[in-house]
Structure formats: structure tokens, C-alpha cells
Design a protein around this motif. Sequence first.
Motif: not given
Length: 800
Positions: A464-489
Motif C-alpha cells: 500500500f501507499m504509506l503515510d509520510g507523517a507517521s513512522a510507517e514510512s521510515d527505514k530502519l537500515g538495511f538487512e545484511d546480505f547474509s540474511a537474503n534468501p539464497q541457496e548453495e549446493n
Amino acid sequence: MRSRLLKIAAILLALVAALAGVLGWHLGGKQPQRSGTLELSGLQAPVQVRWDEVGVPHISAANEPDLYRSLGYLHAQDRLFQMEMVRRLARGELAEILGPKLVETDRLFRTLGIRAHADAYAARVQAAPPTPAMRALQAYLEGVNQYQATRPAPLEFEILGIPKRPFTMADTVSVAGYLAYSFAAAFRTEPALTYVRDQLGPDYLKVFELDWRPEGAVRTALGLKGGDWQDLTRLALNSQRALELAGVPQFEGSNAWALSGSRTRSGKPLLAGDPHIAFSVPAVWWEAHLQAPGFELYGHHQALNPMALLGHNRQFGWSLTMFQNDDLDLIVEKPNPDKPGEVWFQGRWVALQEREEIITVKGAAPVTLKLRRSPHGPIVNDAVPGATGSRPVAMWWAFLETENPVLEAFYALNRANSLGRARAAASQIHAPGLNVVWANADGDIGWWAAARLPKRPAGVNPSFMLDGASAESDKLGFEDFSANPQEENPARGYVVSANHQPAGALQVPGYYNLWDRAQRLDEQLRPEGQSWDMARAQALQLDVQSGFAQRLLQPLLPALRAAAAGNEQERALVERLAAWPGRHELGLNEPVLFHQFLYELTREAMADEMGEAMFDNLRRTRALDHALPRLAADAASPWWDKRGTPAVETREQIVALAWKAAIAHLRQTLGADPASWTWGRAHTLTHGHPLGLQKPLDRIFNVGPLPAPGGHELPNNMAQRLGPAPWAVVYGPSTRRVIDFARAGEAVGSNPVGQSGVWGDRHYEDQARSHVQGGYRLQVLNEPDVLAHTRSTLTLKPVD
């Protein structure tokens, strides 16, 4: 008298022949040079270029700078007009050559901030010590510019009056921004879903399987009005039309999988991939086999990028699919009623930043834009001329808000021969989100969902579109790449990516495609004891079936049978649909009947609630694909009731209306006999050139129409939009590649049209019929094979 007429006729014929000769000579000077010798300034040593039978260059250089300088020159020789168009689209400069009708497109891209961001990014990079990737880019651009400066302008430059202008690093970064933007579904999806939530209510939202938030600030505290919805709808439609008017391909989806040696006949990993991109002339990819001491790659390149985005050699290879993660939020700002130009942000009023940009317009006065930016990002409804809404809508976009060393990432990926190196390269891709599916000859396979994923406050749904006057539109940083979905062998022996929502501990919001295509691929790959080879992988890429049609039809069959009860021919058609496994082959009638019925059903159920403009926007979203089977299964959904009638319509009544409308349309459009309603007649592919948008130039520059098997969200994803018959294929496999690392020098692939973008060249459309029919050709690496397939040789030598 007769002799005079004969003399006049002879003179006219001679004039026509002379004009044809002059035209042929003129056009001949614009054709690519693929033999002989050419001087190229800046080279340290001669470079050998051997072209194969489809116009792919095999480039051998003594060092990397020479390799990339030659690559730029040769790429421009085939694709200079494409380079010009894509940079102008990305930087909002199309109206300068195409006139007032492209002002809104330019206005949109200027508002997005790609041009300003790219200029700042390039300035920072050029002020720092050059990295190997940046040296490669600089050499490549020098090659592009040398071609442009020393060779005749392409025909399109003459027709449109395009002035030559050097290409820069900022242009390359701008094009990367366009690619990132073309992935983003937020402009279409977020306004449509927010409209359903805030104007129709929770019962209507259920078919989209989204959480209802009755306290949703946009609805209760802020309240978007009629003008705001009109502006958002125009913004969504302009966003789509901008890409169509420019004739530049849009990225849509993709398939890719890798099998470990335990699953293959050869005992080595097998990699297959087919990125799904809008079709065009020229094709989006340009292939080149690169060789320099310590480096070799058969790569697929895009305009103004020396780094291959797809590639392989004897040791490793990779393909890409679109991650479809939501990396773009539309944020409704709260304006200060007492001081225009301010919005509420984190507990205080802050001033919007403002800047002016000027759009040069061919044949008209320049247009001055006043563009604004809040702390969340650019105010995107400034892109709508004459906007009537009262609420500024900002765009937070990961492409603008991350370091995003994507060129460095692909320079590293072009050399990533180990699992660790591939993982490290993928971690540098911040935006757009991409799935990297990778394999090597040592036996490793891997998949990484590559993106910088923002941390949003708990409970925030960015669909949905977010409310710029509230905290819902804030970004709290970024996830570390190791948390991204991934698979190896993985133990199961394969990885597969088809734009579906990935499983994993981290739930990533996104605009994911239907799972039916991924499920079809997984069903074929999963059974143990199979022995996969290249032929079998090709057959899966060309598969034209999924379970979507039956998933949607099954709950509706009783209503369909009732709707057709009074007509023997229609009863037979319903029973054919009931027994149809969902295959989309050229000679079948069932897919024509199904897709026309699906459109009529969707229109009857939803257009009255959404309104024509918002419905047109909704039917371009992936969210609707997911919603329709749920709607079909829910007889109690309020969508079935038609607004404006005193009665409450039922699902059965709407199904009957849709069935009758579908039959009537097909009879009117394709003829009275259902036997003539074949998929090959109704579903065709035309590769459109930017000049082909104007008749009669379409007959000169476009390629097609060609009957096309496959269809929307099938493995052979020759996708058409939801709409009435006949259907034009709008996107699909932009290349198909299969590599068995037991003999990677004999990989196979395809090109949708041809290598060359130069009209009149023999490689302008020489692969079009083969590609649509599922043909493959060799992509050779081994020296004896390169020699066997060489049709001409060009030597680039240093200037004396």
C-alpha cells in the motif's frame, strides 16, 4: 508519339535506377564493417575480430583496455541508435528529438531523479582513484565515441535529426537507473491496491490476500480525494506509456535453474536461463565472445555497459531473474496548511527541496519543470502536468538511497569462477533486485537473491501507499546480505528461480509473479532418478503449460455449463475447456477461448468498482494475476455485484455475462466457426522499432507479426496482457541459454531478432523466426569451433 513515350519511360527508369543506386550507396556506407582493417586510436596492440554466421564477434586482444575499447567500438557499430534512445529515455531527453508527445515521458524521468543521481554518482566515481571496472568502462566509452565520431550516422539519426554527442559515465549510470525503474511495479500496484483498501473496503481486499488495517492513516487521518486518485492513476498509466512510446524494452520476469552433476547425464552442472523482457528491434542483448590474457567470457551485453549481465566460459556461468522485491515505496506526505512547501516529517515541519530543469522540445518552446523532494525522496506527482490533487506523493527508492556499485558487481561476476567469488559479487548488487543463478565446472551451484533489503517498521505493508507523517514510512537500515534468501549446493541437487516469492526465514515484501510457472518448472526438475541433458533443458524452456487455467476454471465450470446449456456448440466448447490441460500450442482453440473469457470475467466483475482508468491500471499488475483464482473460488465475494443495478448479482450471473461476451467477441473478431479461433492466429509477436510506432514506417522497421506459441506465465513465457483478442506478445524470453559444463564450449542460445540494429544489415532480423519457433544455435568458445564458424575477420590496429 510511341517513340517519345518510350524515351520518357526509359528516362524515368534511368532516374529511378540512379536514385536507387544513390540510396543503396548511402545506406551501404552505414553498414557494419566486418572484414579488412580499421585503425582505432588508443589501442596498444592489434585486436582480431572474427564474426560467426549470426554476427557474433569473437574478440581477441592482448590486454583488457584494448579488449574493452574494441568492444565499445563494435557494440556501437551494431547498436548506436539503441544506445542513443536508451540514454535519452533514462535522462528525460526524448522530446528533444521526438517532439511534444514525449514531454510527459521526459517529465516523468526527470521527476524520478535518475539524471541528477547519475550525474552526482559519476562525479564521485571520477574524483576517486579508478578501479579496474571503471577503467574498463572508460575504455569502452572511448570506443563507442570513436565509432560515433568517425563513422556515418545511423539512418535513424538522419530521419530524426539527432545531433551526435559523446557518451559518458553518467549516461551508463542513467541507463542502469532506467533498468532498475523498469523492474518496479509500485507505480501500478500501490495506487490500485490502496484504492481498493480505502475506497472499497476490507471485503473487496480479500481476493488480494492483503491485511486490512482499519486504522490506515491514508484513509482516516489524511484522506486522498478525487483529484489525488486521478493524479495517481495518470502517473501509473504514464509510467507504462513512457516505456512503450520510447520503444525501449521493459524488464518483466525470467526463468533460471542450475542442476548439479548428480542430476545430469554428463556428471557436470547444467545451467539454463531465459530472462523475460519486452520485445523490440533491436533486441535488448548484444552477444560477444571476449578473450584477453587471463580472461575469457561469452557475454550478453546491454547498451552502454561493457560488463556482461549474462555470461559463461568453460569454468563457470550465470543467469539472472528479477527478484521482484519491493524496493520502491510511494509515500503520501502531510502538507503544512499554514505554509505551502512544507511537510510533516518525524515530528516537525520541514521544507521541500526544489530545483528546476529544462526540457528541450523539438518544434516547440522549452518546458521548465519545477521539481520537489521531501526527506523521503522525489515528489513523483510533480510528473503529472496540471495535477489536481492536494497531497504530495514522495518516492523512496533503493536505487537512489544505496551505494549500489552495480558496475563493480558485474565486473567481478564476469570473473567469478568460484562459489565464494560469485557470492561476493552478488552481494554488491543493491538495486534493482536480481536473482543470480550460478554454476561452475567444479560442481558447485548457487542462487542468491541479490538486493539491499530495507528494514521497515513492524506491521508495515509496503504493498500500500504509506503515510509520510507517521513512522510507517521510515527505514530502519538495511538487512545484511547474509540474511537474503539464497541457496548453495542444496541436497536436492538443483536451484530454480522464476520470480516467485522465495521461501526462507526473511519474508521479503514484493510484487511476485504467479507461482504456477515456478511450480511447473519445479515439478519437472524435482523427480529423482532423472538424467538431464541439454535437449531436455531446452524442452523445458519451451514448455507451454501450467496449472493456472484449470485452477481458475474448476470452481466456475458449473456456472459455465449453465451459461452454455441452450447451445450445443457452446456446450462442446465448455467441455473442451473443462478437459484442457492448459497447453498453449499454435493449433489449439482452448487458449483463445480461455483468455477471452478471463478478460470478460475480470471486466464484468471489477471495472464498475474501479472505474475505467484505475481498472486499466489494475489489469497490468501482477497482484491481479494472483487475485483472479481466489475471486473465481469465492461465490460470496462482493466483486460479483454490479454497481448501479438494483439487484445483487451472483457469481453465476457474471459468469454467464462474461461467457456470452467472450463468444460474441470471438465470432466478430475471428469468425463464426470456432475451429478458426486458433492460438497461432490470435497470439502473435511483432518486434517493434521506435520508428515503427509511426505508420507506414512500421512496415519498414518492425519485424513480424509471427505466430507465437506459449503465453502469459508459462515456462515459454510469450506473455500477452489481459485484454480482448487478438493478443500481441508484449514480453518473453529475450534469449534462451543452456550450458552443460562438461562441454561449455558448445553451449546453445538464441536471439529474438538479430545481433544488428542497423536496418538493411543481414543480421537485422535473421534469427526472428527461429527464436519464436524455439530454435537454438551454438555459442562456441573452443578455437577449432570458432574457426569453423568464422565468416569474416576484421583487424583493429593502433593508429600509426
